[in-house]
Design an enzyme around this catalytic site. Structure first.
Site, short mmCIF file in Angstrom:
data_model
loop_
_atom_site.label_atom_id
_atom_site.label_comp_id
_atom_site.label_asym_id
_atom_site.label_seq_id
_atom_site.Cartn_x
_atom_site.Cartn_y
_atom_site.Cartn_z
N ASP A 85 1.04 -1.29 0.01
CA ASP A 85 -0.22 0.02 -0.19
C ASP A 85 0.79 1.21 -0.08
O ASP A 85 1.68 1.51 0.88
CB ASP A 85 -0.99 -0.09 1.32
CG ASP A 85 -1.83 -1.18 1.39
OD1 ASP A 85 -2.43 -1.56 0.26
OD2 ASP A 85 -2.22 -1.50 2.45
N VAL A 86 0.84 1.94 -0.91
CA VAL A 86 1.88 3.13 -1.19
C VAL A 86 1.00 4.28 -1.33
O VAL A 86 -0.02 4.52 -1.77
CB VAL A 86 2.41 2.90 -2.52
CG1 VAL A 86 3.42 3.68 -2.93
CG2 VAL A 86 3.30 1.47 -2.75
#
Length: 254
Positions: free
Chosen positions: A130-131
């Site tokens: 998750d960026v």
């Protein structure tokens, strides 16, 4: 023939389906078993299901619900959420799931992840990153629904995943989650150039054209979406949808 995969992404909380925007402001969507049955009828390429509470609350996977979903599913199924041991991962695969998606465990106990890869095979272990962009316009990885920042460079993490034997990486843009404003193509380009591992991209799809752009640019990747496949219009009325074979052939020519 190897081809791109178009992948519905479903989020589970308290046994129900929800949809978020930037990992917040969740909205109840419906029953995961009903959604699975509908996606079966639409002959989707693959489906990913994330229990977004399990790891945060340190709960084990809901094996009973996973089994019910797997029994309904006639498509390849990837599950993530609360998997902390080889035994749990093995049990989920035995229930009929094809791939285990990991996130926080990769940063908390890499030894266990390595053991999963050895025991289950690389093809069965997926890393979800998750960026989010930080204030310096750099991409940062988060765990636990975007609440805990990982103090390690995104591309160092990708290299470590390769060394560990991870079979696939899912890149999920927190900034684009639920916005339906298009994928973060700059992020996708950077990641694609950084690894030869199989990739799936998630976060921001608002139309089939967004999916087409990813496949045209990056070829045989997984292109995942949540809102696009559970909402029918800009007002976000709930309707499970997926491109027909004819639409896929026309848009992507495979």
């Amino acid at each position: 023939m190897i081809r791109p995969r178009i992948i519905p992404s479903l989020l589970i909380r308290d046994k129900g389906l929800v949809k978020t925007v930037n990992f917040k402001n969740e909205k109840y969507i419906g029953d995961p078993l009903n959604a699975t049955r509908i996606f079966n009828d639409k002959e989707v390429d693959e489906i990913v299901i994330f229990d977004i509470d399990a790891s945060v609350k340190n709960n084990e996977p809901d094996f009973n619900l996973i089994e019910k979903i797997a029994r309904q599913s006639r498509m390849p199924l990837c599950y993530g959420g609360g998997v902390k041991s080889e035994a749990a991962a093995q049990k989920i695969l035995e229930l009929g799931v094809e791939k285990i998606a990991l996130s926080s465990l990769f940063f908390e106990n890499l030894k266990v992840v390595s053991g999963m890869v050895r025991k289950l095979g690389s093809q069965s272990v997926v890393l979800v990153l998750d960026v989010k962009k930080n204030n310096e316009n750099q991409y940062t990885v988060y765990i636990h629904n975007g609440t805990v920042e990982i103090k390690e460079n995104l591309f160092s993490i990708i290299s470590k995943a390769e060394e560990t034997g991870i079979g696939e990486i899912i890149i999920n843009s927190i900034d684009r989650d639920g916005t339906m404003e298009g994928y973060d193509f700059a992020l996708l380009e950077k990641v694609r150039n950084a690894t030869s591992l199989p990739l799936s991209f998630l976060g921001g799809a608002g139309s089939l054209n967004d999916i087409k752009k990813v496949i045209k640019k990056h070829g045989n990747v997984g292109v995942a979406a949540g809102s696009l496949f559970v909402y029918c219009d800009s007002k976000k009325a709930v309707l499970i949808t997926y491109p027909s074979k004819e639409e896929k052939n026309k848009l992507f020519k495979y």
